[in-house]
Motif scaffolding. Sequence first.
Motif, PDB file in Angstrom:
ATOM      1  N   GLU A  51       0.829  -1.037  -0.050  1.00 12.47           N
ATOM      2  CA  GLU A  51       0.137   0.075  -0.073  1.00 12.47           C
ATOM      3  C   GLU A  51       0.971   1.281   0.043  1.00 12.47           C
ATOM      4  N   THR A  59       4.332  -0.658   2.963  1.00 10.68           N
ATOM      5  CA  THR A  59       3.834   0.582   2.708  1.00 10.68           C
ATOM      6  C   THR A  59       4.884   1.765   2.746  1.00 10.68           C
ATOM      7  N   VAL A  76      -6.142  -2.696   3.682  1.00 12.33           N
ATOM      8  CA  VAL A  76      -5.225  -3.808   3.824  1.00 12.33           C
ATOM      9  C   VAL A  76      -5.916  -5.034   4.468  1.00 12.33           C
ATOM     10  N   ILE A 102       3.272  -7.248   4.603  1.00 14.65           N
ATOM     11  CA  ILE A 102       2.669  -5.978   4.185  1.00 14.65           C
ATOM     12  C   ILE A 102       3.997  -4.869   4.046  1.00 14.65           C
TER      13      ILE A 102
END
Length: 217
Positions: free
Chosen positions: A129, A157, A138, A155
Motif C-alpha cells: 500500500e 507501505t 489492507v 505488508i
Amino acid sequence: MMDAEILERINRGIILRTGAYLTNDHFVLSSGRHAQEYVEKALATTEPAFTEGLGDVIAKHFAEEPIDLVLTTGYGASLLGHCVARAHPLRPRFIYAGKQRDESGVSYVALPRGFRQYFVGNPKVLIVEDIVTTGETVKELIKLVNSLGGTVVGIGTLWRRIRKVNFTFPFFTLVDREFPTYAPKNCPMCRRGIPINQEFLPEPGPQKSHRMKTGTN
C-alpha cells in the motif's frame, strides 16, 4: 547499518520532495480537525525515480521472503507495487484488486477474473500500500488472499499515519509518523491567525461522499 530513525527521516524527506508531504501550514482534515502537517497520497507516486527507489527499499526488506505475488489496490499503490515486484530478487508477478461496494453499501475488494489463475498452488503474497490510515483496505486485501487460498507473507507501505494500526503479519513502513491534530477551538494555528490552506480543503458535498464510497486506506 544506518539508524532506523535516520532512515525514516531520509524517506520522509524523499516523500516531501514529491509534494505529497506538506508541513508548516494550516490544514483542515476530512474529519474536521486541524493539523500543521498533511499527506496527499495522490502525489506520493508522481515522481517515477523516487517511486522506484522507495519500491526498491520495500523489496529489499522482504528480499528473503518467498514471494510469488505482489498485490495492491488503488492507482498510487499499484505504481509502487509494480516497482516492488520489479526490484524483488524472485521477480514475483504484480496483480491488483479493485475497490467495490455491495448492494447493502458494504465496501470490499475484488480481484479481476484474469488474476485468479495465479492463486493456484497456495502462492505467497506480499501486500503493498502507499499510505495506511485506518488499515481497512489492507484488511480487505488480507481477506481476499485468504479466500483465494493464498498466504500473506508481509505488508509493505510508504507511510503509516496512525501507529495503533497493526497487523498480525510482518509489517514494514518507510515512514511511521502520526502528527498531532486539533479540534478547531483548540487549534494553535487558528489562535496565531495562520490562514487555512485552501488548496487541500476536504472535498465538499457529493465529491466527499464519492471519496467515502471508494474507501480509505
